[in-house]
Design a protein around this motif. Structure first.
Motif, PDB file in Angstrom:
ATOM      1  N   THR A   1       0.846  -1.073   0.151  1.00 11.25           N
ATOM      2  CA  THR A   1       0.025  -0.016  -0.103  1.00 11.25           C
ATOM      3  C   THR A   1       0.662   1.286  -0.021  1.00 11.25           C
ATOM      4  OG1 THR A   1      -0.200   0.182   2.507  1.00 11.25           O
ATOM      5  CG2 THR A   1      -1.663  -1.124   1.430  1.00 11.25           C
ATOM      6  N   ALA A   2       0.382   2.539  -0.132  1.00 12.64           N
ATOM      7  CA  ALA A   2       0.942   3.633  -0.199  1.00 12.64           C
ATOM      8  C   ALA A   2       1.516   3.933   1.282  1.00 12.64           C
ATOM      9  CB  ALA A   2       0.123   4.842  -0.137  1.00 12.64           C
ATOM     10  N   PHE A   3       1.313   3.175   2.363  1.00 11.96           N
ATOM     11  CA  PHE A   3       1.720   3.196   3.755  1.00 11.96           C
ATOM     12  C   PHE A   3       3.094   2.514   3.674  1.00 11.96           C
ATOM     13  CE2 PHE A   3      -2.515   4.144   5.331  1.00 11.96           C
ATOM     14  CZ  PHE A   3      -2.543   5.358   5.793  1.00 11.96           C
ATOM     15  N   HIS A   4       2.981   1.369   2.987  1.00 10.40           N
ATOM     16  CA  HIS A   4       4.296   0.634   2.763  1.00 10.40           C
ATOM     17  C   HIS A   4       5.301   1.353   1.948  1.00 10.40           C
ATOM     18  CE1 HIS A   4       1.555  -2.851   3.179  1.00 10.40           C
ATOM     19  NE2 HIS A   4       1.938  -2.708   4.351  1.00 10.40           N
ATOM     20  N   ARG A   5       5.124   2.016   0.804  1.00 13.31           N
ATOM     21  CA  ARG A   5       5.921   2.854   0.093  1.00 13.31           C
ATOM     22  C   ARG A   5       6.471   4.151   1.099  1.00 13.31           C
ATOM     23  NH1 ARG A   5       2.285   0.896  -3.397  1.00 13.31           N
ATOM     24  NH2 ARG A   5       0.747   2.848  -3.089  1.00 13.31           N
ATOM     25  N   GLN A   6       5.680   4.721   1.796  1.00 10.75           N
ATOM     26  CA  GLN A   6       6.017   5.614   2.762  1.00 10.75           C
ATOM     27  C   GLN A   6       7.181   5.199   3.644  1.00 10.75           C
ATOM     28  OE1 GLN A   6       3.141   6.928   5.641  1.00 10.75           O
ATOM     29  NE2 GLN A   6       3.320   8.819   5.393  1.00 10.75           N
ATOM     30  N   ALA A   7       6.939   4.068   4.355  1.00  7.29           N
ATOM     31  CA  ALA A   7       7.892   3.519   5.379  1.00  7.29           C
ATOM     32  C   ALA A   7       9.017   3.063   4.614  1.00  7.29           C
ATOM     33  CB  ALA A   7       7.441   2.246   5.874  1.00  7.29           C
ATOM     34  N   ALA A   8       9.208   2.929   3.381  1.00  6.17           N
ATOM     35  CA  ALA A   8      10.335   2.395   2.538  1.00  6.17           C
ATOM     36  C   ALA A   8      11.065   3.424   2.364  1.00  6.17           C
ATOM     37  CB  ALA A   8      10.045   1.576   1.309  1.00  6.17           C
ATOM     38  N   ASP A   9      10.664   4.829   2.193  1.00  3.24           N
ATOM     39  CA  ASP A   9      11.471   6.036   1.817  1.00  3.24           C
ATOM     40  C   ASP A   9      12.130   6.460   3.100  1.00  3.24           C
ATOM     41  OD1 ASP A   9      10.485   6.241  -0.643  1.00  3.24           O
ATOM     42  OD2 ASP A   9       8.704   7.759  -0.035  1.00  3.24           O
ATOM     43  N   ILE A  10      12.058   5.867   4.195  1.00  2.00           N
ATOM     44  CA  ILE A  10      12.702   6.301   5.402  1.00  2.00           C
ATOM     45  C   ILE A  10      14.337   6.105   4.897  1.00  2.00           C
ATOM     46  CG2 ILE A  10      12.801   4.182   6.844  1.00  2.00           C
ATOM     47  CD1 ILE A  10      12.558   5.931   9.275  1.00  2.00           C
ATOM     48  N   PHE A  11      14.288   5.137   4.263  1.00  2.00           N
ATOM     49  CA  PHE A  11      15.900   4.730   3.828  1.00  2.00           C
ATOM     50  C   PHE A  11      16.483   5.572   2.924  1.00  2.00           C
ATOM     51  CE2 PHE A  11      14.066   0.307   4.718  1.00  2.00           C
ATOM     52  CZ  PHE A  11      14.836   0.156   5.804  1.00  2.00           C
ATOM     53  N   ARG A  12      15.487   6.437   2.172  1.00  2.00           N
ATOM     54  CA  ARG A  12      16.176   7.212   1.055  1.00  2.00           C
ATOM     55  C   ARG A  12      16.169   8.673   1.614  1.00  2.00           C
ATOM     56  NH1 ARG A  12      13.509   3.612  -1.895  1.00  2.00           N
ATOM     57  NH2 ARG A  12      11.511   4.459  -1.902  1.00  2.00           N
TER      58      ARG A  12
END
Length: 176
Positions: free
Chosen positions: A66-77
């Motif tokens: 979901t969009a929330f998962h993509r938001q969480a993944a962005d923490i690395f970038r």
């Protein structure tokens, strides 16, 4: 961070989950329609999924990003930004987790300092327990808390991983 209104093991909740690859290991992330509710390092994906099932035995689990998962993944970038959480916890746990969110990246605090921040200066041990029950790895930065002596203590997902995360936040390893 909004407190979760979970009852009866997540009955009535629909939770989407996906595996997020990251520089410190894969993470199993799960989200309701309100935000991330669960995130664990996933050295063994089936074990992390079993933890999710145990945490929410009556929820409907769907393997879909979901969009929330993509938001969480962005923490690395990005190392910054707002992430929407939908977690459950006692009032004390929620205060501790909020205090952790207030620790800037690259900074460290002791359990005692966190206890003072939540208005319970003699509750360092209870703070440690609340930190150990953090439902979302990395997003609530429990890795930023160390012992009073300055020693980097244990970490639910391996001490070496905690040290690598801290080194990355301190800027020592930009290309993790």
């Amino acid at each position: 961070m909004t407190p979760g209104e979970y009852k009866n093991g997540g009955a009535g909740l629909q939770i989407h989950y996906s595996l997020i690859p990251g520089p410190f290991g894969d993470l199993l992330a799960a989200a309701t329609d309100k935000g991330i509710c669960f995130m664990r390092f996933s050295d063994a994906p089936s074990a992390a999924l079993d933890e999710l099932r145990a945490e929410y035995p009556n929820a409907r689990l769907i393997g879909q990003e979901t969009a929330f998962h993509r938001q969480a993944a962005d923490i690395f970038r990005t190392r910054c930004g707002r992430i929407t959480l939908h977690i459950k916890g006692t009032p004390f746990q929620l205060k501790v987790w909020q205090a952790l969110l207030d620790i800037p990246a690259g900074s460290l605090q002791s359990y005692g300092t966190v206890a003072q921040a939540v208005g319970s200066p003699n509750a360092a041990r209870a703070v440690g327990t609340a930190i150990g029950q953090n439902p979302v790895a990395l997003l609530i930065p429990c890795h930023r808390v160390i012992r009073e002596s300055g020693i980097i203590g244990g970490y639910r997902w391996q001490r070496g991983r905690k040290m690598a995360i801290l080194a990355h936040e301190l800027g020592d390893t930009d290309d993790v």
